[in-house]
Every structure is written in structure tokens, then in C-alpha cells.
Design a protein around this motif. Sequence first.
Motif, PDB file in Angstrom:
ATOM      1  N   PRO A   1       0.834  -1.198   0.000  1.00 29.55           N
ATOM      2  CA  PRO A   1       0.000   0.000   0.000  1.00 29.55           C
ATOM      3  C   PRO A   1       0.869   1.248   0.000  1.00 29.55           C
ATOM      4  N   SER A   2       0.239   2.410  -0.137  1.00 32.44           N
ATOM      5  CA  SER A   2       0.984   3.652   0.043  1.00 32.44           C
ATOM      6  C   SER A   2       0.038   4.767   0.460  1.00 32.44           C
ATOM      7  N   ALA A   3       0.630   5.785   1.071  1.00 28.78           N
ATOM      8  CA  ALA A   3      -0.107   6.972   1.498  1.00 28.78           C
ATOM      9  C   ALA A   3       0.675   8.202   1.087  1.00 28.78           C
ATOM     10  N   ASN A   4      -0.020   9.184   0.514  1.00 26.81           N
ATOM     11  CA  ASN A   4       0.568  10.468   0.163  1.00 26.81           C
ATOM     12  C   ASN A   4      -0.032  11.502   1.108  1.00 26.81           C
ATOM     13  N   ILE A   5       0.771  12.000   2.030  1.00 26.76           N
ATOM     14  CA  ILE A   5       0.263  12.802   3.131  1.00 26.76           C
ATOM     15  C   ILE A   5       0.557  14.281   2.924  1.00 26.76           C
ATOM     16  N   GLY A   6      -0.467  15.117   3.079  1.00 29.17           N
ATOM     17  CA  GLY A   6      -0.315  16.558   3.093  1.00 29.17           C
ATOM     18  C   GLY A   6      -0.658  17.100   4.466  1.00 29.17           C
ATOM     19  N   ASP A   7      -0.631  18.404   4.611  1.00 28.60           N
ATOM     20  CA  ASP A   7      -0.925  19.008   5.909  1.00 28.60           C
ATOM     21  C   ASP A   7      -2.367  18.775   6.326  1.00 28.60           C
ATOM     22  N   ASP A   8      -3.304  18.860   5.360  1.00 31.88           N
ATOM     23  CA  ASP A   8      -4.724  18.765   5.694  1.00 31.88           C
ATOM     24  C   ASP A   8      -5.472  17.756   4.840  1.00 31.88           C
ATOM     25  N   ASN A   9      -4.774  16.984   4.040  1.00 30.89           N
ATOM     26  CA  ASN A   9      -5.430  16.100   3.091  1.00 30.89           C
ATOM     27  C   ASN A   9      -4.481  14.943   2.810  1.00 30.89           C
ATOM     28  N   ALA A  10      -4.977  13.916   2.129  1.00 30.70           N
ATOM     29  CA  ALA A  10      -4.116  12.766   1.848  1.00 30.70           C
ATOM     30  C   ALA A  10      -4.715  11.926   0.727  1.00 30.70           C
ATOM     31  N   LEU A  11      -3.848  11.191   0.066  1.00 29.91           N
ATOM     32  CA  LEU A  11      -4.223  10.320  -1.045  1.00 29.91           C
ATOM     33  C   LEU A  11      -3.652   8.938  -0.779  1.00 29.91           C
ATOM     34  N   PHE A  12      -4.478   7.910  -0.945  1.00 26.67           N
ATOM     35  CA  PHE A  12      -4.073   6.544  -0.642  1.00 26.67           C
ATOM     36  C   PHE A  12      -4.243   5.689  -1.894  1.00 26.67           C
ATOM     37  N   GLU A  13      -3.224   4.879  -2.192  1.00 24.66           N
ATOM     38  CA  GLU A  13      -3.243   4.106  -3.438  1.00 24.66           C
ATOM     39  C   GLU A  13      -2.366   2.860  -3.313  1.00 24.66           C
ATOM     40  N   PRO A  14      -2.743   1.778  -3.983  1.00 16.41           N
ATOM     41  CA  PRO A  14      -1.838   0.627  -4.065  1.00 16.41           C
ATOM     42  C   PRO A  14      -0.651   0.982  -4.942  1.00 16.41           C
ATOM     43  N   VAL A  15       0.467   0.329  -4.709  1.00 19.32           N
ATOM     44  CA  VAL A  15       1.678   0.621  -5.472  1.00 19.32           C
ATOM     45  C   VAL A  15       1.616   0.005  -6.867  1.00 19.32           C
ATOM     46  N   HIS A  16       0.861  -1.077  -7.028  1.00 24.52           N
ATOM     47  CA  HIS A  16       0.819  -1.759  -8.321  1.00 24.52           C
ATOM     48  C   HIS A  16       0.154  -0.899  -9.400  1.00 24.52           C
ATOM     49  N   GLY A  17       0.306  -1.323 -10.640  1.00 27.33           N
ATOM     50  CA  GLY A  17      -0.295  -0.613 -11.765  1.00 27.33           C
ATOM     51  C   GLY A  17      -1.638  -1.188 -12.163  1.00 27.33           C
ATOM     52  N   THR A  18      -1.959  -1.039 -13.448  1.00 29.33           N
ATOM     53  CA  THR A  18      -3.288  -1.419 -13.944  1.00 29.33           C
ATOM     54  C   THR A  18      -3.408  -2.897 -14.291  1.00 29.33           C
ATOM     55  N   ALA A  19      -2.272  -3.611 -14.392  1.00 23.49           N
ATOM     56  CA  ALA A  19      -2.261  -5.046 -14.730  1.00 23.49           C
ATOM     57  C   ALA A  19      -3.175  -5.362 -15.903  1.00 23.49           C
ATOM     58  N   PRO A  20      -2.915  -4.806 -17.081  1.00 22.83           N
ATOM     59  CA  PRO A  20      -3.826  -4.997 -18.220  1.00 22.83           C
ATOM     60  C   PRO A  20      -3.978  -6.452 -18.658  1.00 22.83           C
TER      61      PRO A  20
END
Length: 327
Positions: free
Chosen positions: A241-260
Amino acid sequence: MTHTVAVIKGDGIGNEVIPAAIDVLDALEVEFEYEYGEAGDAVKAETGEALPEETYELAANADATLFGAAGETAADVILPLRDAVDSFVNIRPAKAYPGIEAVRPETDLVFLRENTEGVYSGHEDDLSDDLSTLTRVVTTSGSEKLAEFACEYVEASDDHDGFSVVHKANVMRKTDGRFRDAVLTVAEEHGVETDEVLMDAFATRVCLDPEQFDVIVCPNLAGDVLSDLAAGLVGGLGLLPSANIGDDNALFEPVHGTAPDIAGEGIANPTATILSAVLMLEHLGYSEQADRLETAVETVLAEGPRTGDLGGTADTEEMTAAIIEQL
């Protein structure tokens, strides 16, 4: 308080693993208000924009964003989304789980990666038919902000005593030198223990003995590459997993791609996305629910059922249902 979560499935298996994570969150009975947006290759083909303005604003105004994956347009989607939440640090745990075949089953690492600067700041130019350039941007203020977060991260945990600063200041003396000096200065002010490792040496040492490392603080590109290397030690990108953290907000996403190659078949591994939801729960203050969900995921990984990439035969729905049953 009801938190607003922007949900962006994106492309490929993002359309399968994001609904799985939402189902698990619903089973926890956490009162989130979901607002859905679109981004990625399919949206660009239809509208000409990989990240429509309304999706950018959706992420910017939500309490958190849960994102799936983007294909060829990944840089046009994820970098602006990180900007939308003012993210300055990317958190990437890389942990081996019981029951999962791993090259180094003792691996338990956390990468804290600077998230706005370096070679990912977007300053590329074609100066001639024969010459292209890329400008690397490193600021003292950005490096110090990452270091402050890293110090607070280890100080708040009983599991971490300090961190390793991974860099290439022996070659990139001005940029990585600035990064290293800023991080070490902040750590010294906090009284946090640190050690330094050159990034190429780290790549070798972490494969031979990952237990010598714990929390790794590094520049943008190094964090991207080295955390993917660590994925190979624990069983693959489907677990990270991963987390992109800001001062007042955040974005969470798996590290993997789209696996077409498997997109649309219903067999994608939802683990990384569900663990990203664990990080989101922690960030929003739902510590008890985060612990319950992480325990449920670990139990299913140990006992099964598991998807094909983990040596099992379950599909996405079956593995998700097993996690919900554990809850």
C-alpha cells in the motif's frame, strides 16, 4: 464526524480492487461519504483529459482520496492528484506476511519518500534534436518538512527507534548533499538516531539483510525505485500500500499498476488496496478499525483463500469476502 472520501478507480484492475476496498470499509461500518471521480486512459480517450478538473477539485476538497491505478497516463494523473492534496511525503510499507512466499520473510520496512521534488518536479526540456535535459529540484525547506515528519513518525511509535537516510550525495553533491544535510540537522534537533547509506549500497544491503533497516528516509526517485525493490523481497507489488500525506489532506493508493493482462477477469489481488484503506483509516483517526482490518487481512493471507499471484486460486470477490468474514 462523517469524513468525505473521494474515490477514483482509474484504469484496469483499479475498477476491481477499489470496489473491494469499499466493500471492506462498509463492513467496518465506518460512516464515510463517498464521492466518485474519473481519471486515467479511458477518460482521456473520451474527453481529451486524463485528469478532469472536477476530479482534481474532488480530491482537493475531500478529507482523503482512495485511488486505484492509471495506465499510460499515470504521470498525468497521480502527480497532479498528489498536488491536489498538497502531499509532501509518500509512505510505503514493505512487509512480509506469514503464509506468503517471500525472498526475505524477515522484511519489515517503511519508506518515507519526499514527494514533490527531485527529478519528478517536471522540469524537462528538448534543447536540440540530440539533447534533452532534466532539472533536479531539491530545497532545504522541502527536505526539512520530510525530516520533521520522519522524526514525529518514529517518536510516535514504540516500534521505531530512528531512521536511515538514503542518498547519493557522493555524486549529486549539491542536491542530495542539501537533502542529506537538512534531514540530519532536523533529526539532531529532535534527538532522533540516524545513519546514512548510499542508495546503491542500500540496494545491495537490503537484499542481503533487510533486518538491518527499519524506517528509510530518501529523496523522491530513490524512494520510488527502492520501495519497488523491497516489494520483490516480500512477495510482489500486490501486497504494497501507500499513502501520500499533506498538511490537511491525503491520497491513498496501491503501489501496483493497472495489470492490463488480467484486467476485467475478476482475479486481481485486492490486498494492496485494502491495506491502503488501512492507512487511510489510521490517518483519519479510526485506529481501532484500522487494527481490526489489518489483522483480518493478515489472517486471510496466512490461512487463505489467496489470489493466483499469491499461489492460490481465489478470485477478487472470494478473497474480499474472506476478509469481511474475518471482520
